[in-house]
Design a protein around this motif. Structure first.
Motif, PDB file in Angstrom:
ATOM      1  N   LEU A 195       0.837  -1.207   0.000  1.00  9.10           N
ATOM      2  CA  LEU A 195       0.000   0.000   0.000  1.00  9.10           C
ATOM      3  C   LEU A 195       0.871   1.256   0.000  1.00  9.10           C
ATOM      4  CD1 LEU A 195      -2.742  -1.217   2.503  1.00  9.10           C
ATOM      5  CD2 LEU A 195      -3.087  -0.724   0.071  1.00  9.10           C
ATOM      6  N   ILE A 196       1.918   1.235   0.792  1.00  5.39           N
ATOM      7  CA  ILE A 196       2.827   2.382   0.824  1.00  5.39           C
ATOM      8  C   ILE A 196       3.482   2.568  -0.547  1.00  5.39           C
ATOM      9  CG2 ILE A 196       5.034   3.201   1.766  1.00  5.39           C
ATOM     10  CD1 ILE A 196       4.148   1.976   4.479  1.00  5.39           C
ATOM     11  N   ALA A 199       1.042   4.158  -2.899  1.00  2.00           N
ATOM     12  CA  ALA A 199       0.890   5.589  -2.592  1.00  2.00           C
ATOM     13  C   ALA A 199       2.074   6.363  -3.168  1.00  2.00           C
ATOM     14  CB  ALA A 199       0.786   5.797  -1.079  1.00  2.00           C
ATOM     15  N   ARG A 323      -3.499  10.081   0.849  1.00  2.00           N
ATOM     16  CA  ARG A 323      -3.343   9.746   2.270  1.00  2.00           C
ATOM     17  C   ARG A 323      -4.591   9.036   2.798  1.00  2.00           C
ATOM     18  NH1 ARG A 323      -4.409  11.251   7.451  1.00  2.00           N
ATOM     19  NH2 ARG A 323      -5.926  12.798   6.761  1.00  2.00           N
ATOM     20  N   LEU A 326      -4.835   5.562   1.355  1.00  2.00           N
ATOM     21  CA  LEU A 326      -3.856   4.680   1.999  1.00  2.00           C
ATOM     22  C   LEU A 326      -4.376   4.236   3.366  1.00  2.00           C
ATOM     23  CD1 LEU A 326      -1.065   3.361   2.339  1.00  2.00           C
ATOM     24  CD2 LEU A 326      -0.127   5.594   2.940  1.00  2.00           C
ATOM     25  N   LYS A 330      -5.431   0.443   4.330  1.00  2.00           N
ATOM     26  CA  LYS A 330      -4.685  -0.170   5.425  1.00  2.00           C
ATOM     27  C   LYS A 330      -5.649  -0.767   6.463  1.00  2.00           C
ATOM     28  CE  LYS A 330      -1.498   1.235   9.074  1.00  2.00           C
ATOM     29  NZ  LYS A 330      -0.067   1.369   9.267  1.00  2.00           N
ATOM     30  N   THR A 419      -2.801  -0.299  -9.193  1.00  2.00           N
ATOM     31  CA  THR A 419      -2.959  -0.122  -7.746  1.00  2.00           C
ATOM     32  C   THR A 419      -3.687  -1.358  -7.198  1.00  2.00           C
ATOM     33  OG1 THR A 419      -5.024   1.084  -8.121  1.00  2.00           O
ATOM     34  CG2 THR A 419      -3.061   2.420  -7.756  1.00  2.00           C
ATOM     35  N   PHE A 422      -4.767  -1.004  -3.376  1.00  2.00           N
ATOM     36  CA  PHE A 422      -5.766   0.065  -3.186  1.00  2.00           C
ATOM     37  C   PHE A 422      -7.108  -0.357  -3.785  1.00  2.00           C
ATOM     38  CE2 PHE A 422      -3.771   4.557  -2.578  1.00  2.00           C
ATOM     39  CZ  PHE A 422      -2.877   4.068  -1.644  1.00  2.00           C
TER      40      PHE A 422
END
Ligand code: NBP
Length: 476
Positions: A195-196, A199, A323, A326, A330, A419, A422
């Motif tokens: 995920l990071i 982003a 943000r 993310l 998460k 993604t 996401f």
């Protein structure tokens, strides 16, 4: 002096765990298959506490007070079995063998059962935090008998990481529960990292931002709800400049992510349990895709994109959207991981306290994060919470970002930017909250070709339609 606890296997992890124990005032028996590692531990760190070195396994066992507590810290798999085999004939009833390596939990269940038959306690313990954690305080996830935890628990809690004075170690559950929870921890780590990475990629492609600029964005994020070890090290990595080329370090690293297998174990187990952990699965597959070299070569420049430009009109609004996306993704990944823990706990009779797992992950381990407090609080409100996402705090926190999440995933799809984590997390969110799913059609198809029957929304019972005959419905 008789040693209070012993460590066998003195590579990076065992050496540091032994030093951690000694620094906490325990007399530690130390042993390694090849003597050189024992000697170098004593030579380099012998002054940090009281070590009792041994050359042979017999001497090592004899140097321990009873009930003996022996930590095995060797390569997972056959090496662990070899060490257990050597130790067992030398031990006495009530002694405790702790495997602190990264064992796969079915192996731990097998070993625990075998040692229990011999009157020994076998504690399969997850230890997270790498070498740094082992030395200065890891997150420790011990399984096994409660009786063994009475003796061992205080020592492990003593050497574990502390957050607000609370140890990052607690009794997890019987037999393989500790290693199971460590496995899911690693699976969640995969999801968090993916995920990071997504982003980062969105910020890079959407804003055309440099690695150093993105590092600053992550640094700012680390002051809010996303505060975590992984966000912190992301900023560090992105700030790094390659000495040889002068480019951003991240830009000279080959884009192929490897894995040691705990993500794969987590996904395999989730498939067996039938728990949808799409975030962890997508993260594991994303690593596999990155390493699919011939496929990537065949596709690059060949598959048409028909993608639009990635145009961001409001820089700050876009950063905030990413943000929020993310954070929401998460929460989904963690919610799924905790579902998996609940399912395995029910299946194996482990009775795992999910809130306590979030608590012991707050420090020492790779996924340590401020946000874990919110998870502990959610399970304190309702220990049987069926879905972490549906807790009142998370419905608010995620709900707040859903519109942003949709914008980010839609923009990425239109611009041809992958993604997987996401997007699948958003799909999971929409799937799990749906009033009605197209699964109705699938069940009908199954009845058509395989007479697998179906239930109806309007009355109880199980039914089958004579698809190849008069298409009349019968009670099955
Ligand atoms: P390694 O996984 O590299 O294992 C090396 C140790 O295993 C050495 O002490 C070696 O002895 C011993 N060993 C082997 Br290999 N075969 C053996 C055998 N047949 N009999 C006895 N000893 C044997 O060490 P590590 O990186 O310190 O990791 C230890 C455990 O901790 C692993 O299970 C790992 O997955 C886990 N873990 C590692 C990390 C990390 O960040 N590295 C984090 C969390 C957990 P020798 O010196 O005589 O060869």
């Amino acid at each position: 002096p008789a040693a209070q606890i012993g460590v066998t296997g003195l590579a990076v992890m065992g050496r540091n765990l032994a030093r951690n124990l000694a620094r906490h005032g325990y007399t530690v028996a130390v042993h390694n298959r090849s003597q050189a590692k024992t000697d170098s531990l004593i030579a380099d760190h012998g002054d940090e506490g009281t070590f009792v070195p041994s050359v042979t396994t017999e001497e090592f066992v004899a140097s321990l007070e009873r009930p003996r507590k022996v930590i095995i810290m060797v390569k997972a798999g056959a090496a662990t079995d070899a060490v257990i085999e050597e130790l067992v004939p030398l031990l006495d009833e009530g002694d405790i063998v702790i495997d602190a390596g990264n064992a796969h939990f079915p192996d731990t269940r097998r070993r625990e059962a075998a040692l229990r038959e011999k009157g020994l306690h076998f504690v399969g313990s997850g230890v997270s935090g790498g070498e740094e954690g082992a030395l200065n305080g890891p997150s420790i996830m011990p399984g096994g008998s409660r009786e063994s935890y009475e003796v061992l628990g205080p020592i492990l809690e003593d050497i574990s990481a502390k957050v607000d004075g609370v140890p990052c170690c607690t009794y997890v559950g019987p037999d393989g529960a500790g290693h199971f929870v460590k496995m899911v921890h690693n699976g969640i780590e995969y999801a968090d990292m993916q995920l990071i990475a997504e982003a980062y990629d969105l910020l890079k492609q959407g804003l055309g931002a440099s690695a150093a600029e993105i590092a600053d964005i992550f640094r700012t994020w680390n002051e809010g709800d996303l505060e975590s070890f992984l966000i912190e090290i992301t900023a560090e990595v992105l700030s790094q400049v390659d000495a040889e080329t002068g480019s951003a370090f991240v830009d000279v690293v080959l884009d192929q992510a490897e894995q040691k297998g705990t993500g794969r174990w987590t996904v395999q187990n989730a498939l067996d349990l039938g728990v949808p952990i799409t975030g962890i699965a997508e993260a594991t597959f994303a690593r596999a895709l990155s390493g699919s070299v011939p496929q990537r070569e065949a596709a690059r420049g060949t598959l048409p994109a028909h993608a639009g430009a990635f145009e961001v009109s409001d820089r700050d609004a876009f950063i905030e959207d990413v943000r929020l996306a993310l954070y929401a993704s998460k929460v989904v990944a963690y919610s799924q991981g905790f579902d998996q823990i609940a399912a395995a706990s029910a299946e194996n009779g482990w009775d795992i306290d999910r809130g306590a797992m979030a608590r012991i992950w707050r420090g020492g381990c790779i996924i340590r994060a401020r946000f874990l407090n919110r998870i502990t609080e959610a399970y304190e409100r309702d220990a049987e919470l069926p879905l972490l996402l549906a807790d009142e705090y998370f419905t608010g926190a995620v709900g707040n970002g859903v519109a942003a999440w949709r914008r980010v995933v839609a923009q990425a799809a239109l611009a041809g930017i992958p993604t997987p984590a996401f997007a699948s997390s958003l799909s999971y969110y929409d799937g799990v909250r749906a009033e009605r799913l197209p699964a109705a059609l699938i069940q009908a198809q199954r009845d058509f070709f395989g007479a697998h029957t179906y239930k109806r929304v309007d009355k109880p019972g199980t039914f089958h339609t004579e698809w190849s005959g008069d298409r009349a419905e019968h009670t099955a």
